[in-house]
Design a protein around this motif. Structure first.
Motif, PDB file in Angstrom:
ATOM      1  N   LEU A  44       0.837  -1.212   0.000  1.00 39.68           N
ATOM      2  CA  LEU A  44       0.000   0.000   0.000  1.00 39.68           C
ATOM      3  C   LEU A  44       0.872   1.263   0.000  1.00 39.68           C
ATOM      4  CD1 LEU A  44      -2.926   0.965   0.002  1.00 39.68           C
ATOM      5  CD2 LEU A  44      -2.847   1.029   2.499  1.00 39.68           C
ATOM      6  N   TYR A  45       1.968   1.196   0.770  1.00 42.28           N
ATOM      7  CA  TYR A  45       2.911   2.327   0.799  1.00 42.28           C
ATOM      8  C   TYR A  45       3.402   2.622  -0.620  1.00 42.28           C
ATOM      9  CZ  TYR A  45       7.042   5.108   1.924  1.00 42.28           C
ATOM     10  OH  TYR A  45       7.974   6.124   1.994  1.00 42.28           O
ATOM     11  N   ASN A  46       3.839   1.574  -1.297  1.00 44.11           N
ATOM     12  CA  ASN A  46       4.358   1.760  -2.654  1.00 44.11           C
ATOM     13  C   ASN A  46       3.271   2.229  -3.618  1.00 44.11           C
ATOM     14  OD1 ASN A  46       7.162   1.257  -2.466  1.00 44.11           O
ATOM     15  ND2 ASN A  46       6.740  -0.921  -2.169  1.00 44.11           N
ATOM     16  N   TYR A  47       2.062   1.730  -3.406  1.00 43.53           N
ATOM     17  CA  TYR A  47       0.956   2.137  -4.274  1.00 43.53           C
ATOM     18  C   TYR A  47       0.686   3.644  -4.150  1.00 43.53           C
ATOM     19  CZ  TYR A  47      -3.583   2.515  -6.470  1.00 43.53           C
ATOM     20  OH  TYR A  47      -4.613   2.902  -7.283  1.00 43.53           O
ATOM     21  N   VAL A  48       0.593   4.090  -2.906  1.00 41.33           N
ATOM     22  CA  VAL A  48       0.299   5.495  -2.647  1.00 41.33           C
ATOM     23  C   VAL A  48       1.406   6.385  -3.218  1.00 41.33           C
ATOM     24  CG1 VAL A  48       0.210   7.176  -0.759  1.00 41.33           C
ATOM     25  CG2 VAL A  48      -1.211   5.135  -0.666  1.00 41.33           C
ATOM     26  N   ARG A  49       2.642   5.981  -3.029  1.00 37.23           N
ATOM     27  CA  ARG A  49       3.752   6.803  -3.536  1.00 37.23           C
ATOM     28  C   ARG A  49       3.881   6.720  -5.049  1.00 37.23           C
ATOM     29  NH1 ARG A  49       9.054   7.130  -0.643  1.00 37.23           N
ATOM     30  NH2 ARG A  49       9.297   8.644  -2.349  1.00 37.23           N
ATOM     31  N   SER A  50       3.390   5.617  -5.637  1.00 33.86           N
ATOM     32  CA  SER A  50       3.436   5.555  -7.104  1.00 33.86           C
ATOM     33  C   SER A  50       2.454   6.579  -7.692  1.00 33.86           C
ATOM     34  CB  SER A  50       3.120   4.144  -7.597  1.00 33.86           C
ATOM     35  OG  SER A  50       1.733   3.873  -7.463  1.00 33.86           O
ATOM     36  N   LEU A  51       1.394   6.895  -6.950  1.00 39.47           N
ATOM     37  CA  LEU A  51       0.432   7.893  -7.424  1.00 39.47           C
ATOM     38  C   LEU A  51       0.916   9.318  -7.161  1.00 39.47           C
ATOM     39  CD1 LEU A  51      -2.860   6.155  -6.240  1.00 39.47           C
ATOM     40  CD2 LEU A  51      -2.077   6.428  -8.614  1.00 39.47           C
ATOM     41  N   GLN A  52       1.576   9.519  -6.020  1.00 39.90           N
ATOM     42  CA  GLN A  52       2.151  10.831  -5.693  1.00 39.90           C
ATOM     43  C   GLN A  52       3.509  10.587  -5.029  1.00 39.90           C
ATOM     44  OE1 GLN A  52      -0.072  13.998  -3.991  1.00 39.90           O
ATOM     45  NE2 GLN A  52      -1.911  13.610  -5.212  1.00 39.90           N
ATOM     46  N   PRO A  53       4.574  10.569  -5.815  1.00 40.13           N
ATOM     47  CA  PRO A  53       5.896  10.186  -5.292  1.00 40.13           C
ATOM     48  C   PRO A  53       6.381  11.026  -4.107  1.00 40.13           C
ATOM     49  CG  PRO A  53       5.933  10.266  -7.682  1.00 40.13           C
ATOM     50  CD  PRO A  53       4.592  10.806  -7.261  1.00 40.13           C
ATOM     51  N   ASP A  54       5.929  12.276  -4.014  1.00 41.37           N
ATOM     52  CA  ASP A  54       6.432  13.139  -2.942  1.00 41.37           C
ATOM     53  C   ASP A  54       5.606  13.072  -1.671  1.00 41.37           C
ATOM     54  OD1 ASP A  54       8.490  13.987  -4.497  1.00 41.37           O
ATOM     55  OD2 ASP A  54       7.383  15.709  -5.309  1.00 41.37           O
ATOM     56  N   ILE A  55       4.547  12.306  -1.691  1.00 40.96           N
ATOM     57  CA  ILE A  55       3.652  12.270  -0.539  1.00 40.96           C
ATOM     58  C   ILE A  55       4.365  11.640   0.660  1.00 40.96           C
ATOM     59  CG2 ILE A  55       2.606   9.974  -0.853  1.00 40.96           C
ATOM     60  CD1 ILE A  55      -0.146  11.422  -0.487  1.00 40.96           C
ATOM     61  N   ILE A  56       3.914  12.026   1.857  1.00 39.92           N
ATOM     62  CA  ILE A  56       4.438  11.453   3.098  1.00 39.92           C
ATOM     63  C   ILE A  56       3.373  10.502   3.638  1.00 39.92           C
ATOM     64  CG2 ILE A  56       5.139  12.009   5.459  1.00 39.92           C
ATOM     65  CD1 ILE A  56       6.076  14.755   4.383  1.00 39.92           C
ATOM     66  N   VAL A  57       3.803   9.334   4.116  1.00 41.11           N
ATOM     67  CA  VAL A  57       2.861   8.328   4.603  1.00 41.11           C
ATOM     68  C   VAL A  57       3.226   7.987   6.046  1.00 41.11           C
ATOM     69  CG1 VAL A  57       1.899   6.019   4.191  1.00 41.11           C
ATOM     70  CG2 VAL A  57       2.699   7.395   2.260  1.00 41.11           C
ATOM     71  N   ASN A  58       2.264   8.014   6.944  1.00 39.66           N
ATOM     72  CA  ASN A  58       2.588   7.731   8.349  1.00 39.66           C
ATOM     73  C   ASN A  58       2.851   6.230   8.566  1.00 39.66           C
ATOM     74  OD1 ASN A  58       0.050   6.585   8.348  1.00 39.66           O
ATOM     75  ND2 ASN A  58      -0.664   7.620  10.189  1.00 39.66           N
ATOM     76  N   ASN A  59       3.331   5.897   9.764  1.00 40.79           N
ATOM     77  CA  ASN A  59       3.749   4.503   9.988  1.00 40.79           C
ATOM     78  C   ASN A  59       2.581   3.544  10.205  1.00 40.79           C
ATOM     79  OD1 ASN A  59       3.010   5.362  12.559  1.00 40.79           O
ATOM     80  ND2 ASN A  59       4.732   4.350  13.594  1.00 40.79           N
ATOM     81  N   ARG A  60       1.357   4.077  10.277  1.00 46.37           N
ATOM     82  CA  ARG A  60       0.222   3.174  10.473  1.00 46.37           C
ATOM     83  C   ARG A  60      -0.198   2.490   9.173  1.00 46.37           C
ATOM     84  NH1 ARG A  60      -3.365   6.021  15.275  1.00 46.37           N
ATOM     85  NH2 ARG A  60      -1.558   6.723  16.450  1.00 46.37           N
ATOM     86  N   VAL A  61       0.554   2.732   8.116  1.00 43.57           N
ATOM     87  CA  VAL A  61       0.334   1.972   6.888  1.00 43.57           C
ATOM     88  C   VAL A  61       0.809   0.528   7.093  1.00 43.57           C
ATOM     89  CG1 VAL A  61       2.581   2.502   5.842  1.00 43.57           C
ATOM     90  CG2 VAL A  61       0.610   2.076   4.366  1.00 43.57           C
ATOM     91  N   GLY A  62       1.721   0.337   8.054  1.00 39.29           N
ATOM     92  CA  GLY A  62       2.283  -0.986   8.307  1.00 39.29           C
ATOM     93  C   GLY A  62       1.933  -1.502   9.691  1.00 39.29           C
ATOM     94  N   LYS A  63       2.682  -2.480  10.159  1.00 43.92           N
ATOM     95  CA  LYS A  63       2.350  -3.130  11.427  1.00 43.92           C
ATOM     96  C   LYS A  63       3.386  -2.858  12.517  1.00 43.92           C
ATOM     97  CE  LYS A  63      -0.649  -6.041  11.632  1.00 43.92           C
ATOM     98  NZ  LYS A  63      -2.107  -5.952  11.939  1.00 43.92           N
ATOM     99  N   GLY A  64       4.279  -1.891  12.266  1.00 43.70           N
ATOM    100  CA  GLY A  64       5.405  -1.718  13.190  1.00 43.70           C
ATOM    101  C   GLY A  64       5.097  -0.936  14.459  1.00 43.70           C
ATOM    102  N   ARG A  65       3.969  -0.243  14.487  1.00 45.87           N
ATOM    103  CA  ARG A  65       3.675   0.671  15.602  1.00 45.87           C
ATOM    104  C   ARG A  65       3.517  -0.096  16.902  1.00 45.87           C
ATOM    105  NH1 ARG A  65      -1.568   3.595  17.314  1.00 45.87           N
ATOM    106  NH2 ARG A  65      -2.636   2.189  15.898  1.00 45.87           N
ATOM    107  N   ALA A  66       4.224   0.385  17.945  1.00 44.38           N
ATOM    108  CA  ALA A  66       4.144  -0.261  19.257  1.00 44.38           C
ATOM    109  C   ALA A  66       3.230   0.552  20.165  1.00 44.38           C
ATOM    110  CB  ALA A  66       5.538  -0.403  19.857  1.00 44.38           C
ATOM    111  N   GLY A  67       1.941   0.242  20.155  1.00 44.73           N
ATOM    112  CA  GLY A  67       0.983   0.877  21.066  1.00 44.73           C
ATOM    113  C   GLY A  67       0.807   2.365  20.810  1.00 44.73           C
ATOM    114  N   MET A  68       0.240   3.047  21.814  1.00 45.75           N
ATOM    115  CA  MET A  68      -0.084   4.457  21.637  1.00 45.75           C
ATOM    116  C   MET A  68       1.161   5.337  21.625  1.00 45.75           C
ATOM    117  SD  MET A  68      -3.286   4.283  21.255  1.00 45.75           S
ATOM    118  CE  MET A  68      -4.458   5.523  21.777  1.00 45.75           C
TER     119      MET A  68
END
Ligand code: H79
Length: 595
Positions: free
Chosen positions: A234-258
């Motif tokens: 999904l990260y790559n998809y979003v950036r393929s549409l707008q290469p300069d866009i910034i994507v937060n880390n909740r696109v993936g599973k790495g976030r450790a709690g609040m």
């Protein structure tokens, strides 16, 4: 060669080419320079507006005459277990005719905010734009406008970046894998691949219709339905549409709690602490943004009057900046399309503060100090010149501001609010700088003192020292943590937590100027009785803790006496006692001289 076979091979090869063309660019691999350039505006902005707006604004926390449990603004469907046909009754009621994009953007801009993140789709799955891929969106309401287009136009005119919050979790779509039981959906099995295709289709609409978008702010990634692999895709998809866009880390599973930062395998550009500000920054190259409500709810809730003061909000913004992060402050507009008056008032007050102090926030770098007793610090450097912005929360009553550990004398020192920049007297003493400031300050929220230097900063923090009455206070934030221990923040209060292994230890270093015997006290929380041990050189002291009721309920305890026989640096270590150990949270220690 047989013609059919040749054609088959050709089609096969083209299909392969098409496949690689679609997925060839791995946007997760860029140089640190490319990444820094892409994140530049975000790291300079420091302050943004979060907007949670959707169908849930209509009930405003109330369903069938009952108020939802806390959090049940945008979460009302889930917390009140509302079946889809009932929730869908909100669609004909959504007609926010008072919505005025220019007004919203003006409110954000006047507050000093540089970007707006609005919920294109929250967990209820309802789109705030006119999607061609579903009727579950604003085109089915009597409100026949497109608020995202109006906001995009207003943002462009005002020079703010428009960004979208987009929920991965979807309580409405039948193909989202973690279906809600209370919906009693019976139409076959959910097909997550199909759901992702739908979500990508919607994101394509969002990223091709409204011009350049600053950030895609994903959320709702924590359920089993979502995986790391889907996140990378999904990260790559979003950036393929707008290469300069910034994507937060909740696109993936790495976030450790609040706490919001990635642990282990992460994807996305920055960390997202929610409703909390990290106790310290994370060093250069780690980008983060704390999102926070002004009251207790993201979506509009008519019964939530628990507003933070403008003072707290401004200091939170400063706190984030001093640790190298951004502050994303939320508003929850009503079903009529208005930002609640209580929010507007606070944003106006923040704007007044920003008008004078903006230079000490935008484009600043984090504090070079580990601790400052009266507030926070941000910095800037241009060419040979370094600027320190001292943010004074607690104004010195005697007109003497001591900056511990700062050994240079500034070339210039003045109040940021002083248009004449009248110099403040600065004098170096043994272990810091003393500035003569007015006896009273005109701004009780926070006053900024500007210091300018031509030479590199020379900062030597001595660590903690004895107060005038001989007491030594040791706070959680000032400890060095060994093992799996972590500094946590809850409702602005910091404590040491995750102490599940008695072998882990906490260490404080401080300076004793008046030796003697000290009573050891502290503020602890424990669910069951536990025991800890203090060590200073050859001395040990055992203390019994709790239970205090819960890990959030802190009690002040007195644990015994330790002696510091000589002047000089002291290191105090606290460990668990192996037998009978239970986890303990520690807020602070106090060492008080005994006569
Ligand atoms: O969009 C905002 C929240 O709706 C969303 N993220 C922010 C930016 C969010 N999702 N989950 N959480 C926040 C934390 C989870 C809170 C929960 Fe609850 C506790 C879910 C159920 C219990 C809060 C309280 C929501 C309902 C009751």
């Amino acid at each position: 060669m047989n013609g059919t076979r040749g054609l088959f091979i050709l089609v096969f090869v083209l299909a392969q080419l098409g496949f690689t063309a679609a997925s060839q660019r791995d946007f997760t691999k860029e140089t640190p320079e490319q990444r820094a350039k892409r994140l530049e505006w975000f790291n300079e902005a420091r302050f943004g507006m979060f907007i949670h707006w959707g169908l849930y604004a209509v009930p405003g926390g109330e369903w069938n005459g009952k108020f939802a449990p806390p959090g049940g603004g945008e979460w009302i469907m889930e917390t009140m277990k509302i079946p889809i046909p009932d929730y869908a009754q909100l669609v004909p009621q959504f007609n926010p005719v008072q919505f005025d994009a220019h007004k919203w953007v003006r409110i954000a801009k006047d507050a000093g905010m540089k970007y707006i993140v609005i919920t294109s789709k929250h967990h209820d799955g309802f789109g705030l734009w006119r999607s061609d891929l579903t009727d579950w969106c604003i085109k089915s309401t009597p409100f026949q406008r497109d608020p995202l287009r109006e906001l995009a136009d207003a943002c462009r005119a005002a020079g703010l970046k428009l960004c979208f919050y987009h929920s991965i979790m979807d309580w409405h779509h039948p193909d989202y894998a973690n279906r809600r039981k209370y919906h009693h959906l019976t139409d076959g099995q959910p097909d997550m691949d199909r759901y992702v295709e739908y979500m990508k289709g919607q994101l394509k609409e969002l990223l091709t219709r409204y011009g350049p978008i600053g950030i895609l702010w994903f959320d709702g990634e924590w359920e089993k339905a979502w995986t790391h692999e889907r996140g990378v895709d999904l990260y790559n998809y979003v950036r393929s549409l707008q290469p300069d866009i910034i994507v937060n880390n909740r696109v993936g599973k790495g976030r450790a709690g609040m706490a919001g930062m990635d642990q282990g395998q992460g994807v996305g550009d920055y960390g997202t602490p929610e409703q909390e500000i990290p106790a310290t920054g994370f060093g250069p190259g780690v980008t983060w943004e704390s999102c926070m409500t002004m009251n207790g709810t993201w979506g509009y809730r008519k019964d939530d009057h628990d507003w933070k003061s403008a003072t707290v909000l401004v200091r939170n913004l400063i706190d984030c900046a001093s640790k190298g992060g951004n502050y994303l402050l939320n508003v929850g507009p009503t079903g009529a399309g208005l930002i609640p008056e209580s929010s507007v008032e606070r944003l106006i007050a923040m704007g007044h503060w920003m008008k004078v102090n903006r230079e000490s926030i935008y484009g600043t770098k984090p504090s070079p100090f580990k601790r400052l007793p009266w507030g926070r610090c941000t910095t800037k450097s241009t060419g040979r010149e370094t600027t320190l912005y001292l943010h004074i929360f607690d104004w010195p009553k005697d007109g003497k501001l001591f900056v511990p550990g700062l050994l240079n004398v500034p070339r210039r020192a003045y109040l940021l609010s002083d248009t004449r920049k009248l110099p403040l007297t600065a004098a170096s003493i043994e272990d810091g700088l003393v500035l003569s400031v007015p006896l009273v300050t005109s701004n009780a929220i926070s006053t900024t003192v500007v210091l300018k230097f031509r030479e590199p900063l020379w900062i030597q923090e001595h660590g903690l020292a004895q107060a005038a009455d001989g007491t030594i206070m040791l706070s959680a934030a000032e400890a060095t943590l060994h093992g799996g221990l972590r500094l946590e923040t809850h409702s602005g209060v910091e404590n040491i937590g995750y102490w599940t292994n008695p072998q882990d230890s906490v260490e404080w270093e401080f300076k004793v100027t008046r030796p003697g015997r000290f009573e050891v006290g502290g503020s602890f929380a424990a669910e069951s009785a536990s025991a800890i041990e203090f060590r200073v050189g050859q001395q040990t002291l055992r203390g019994n803790i709790g239970p205090t009721g819960s890990y959030r309920q802190f009690h002040d305890l007195s644990l015994g006496v330790l002696e510091f026989p000589a002047r000089g640096k002291v290191s105090l270590t606290v460990r668990g006692v192996k037998s009978g150990w239970q986890p303990v949270n520690v807020k602070s220690l106090s060492l008080r001289p005994v006569q």
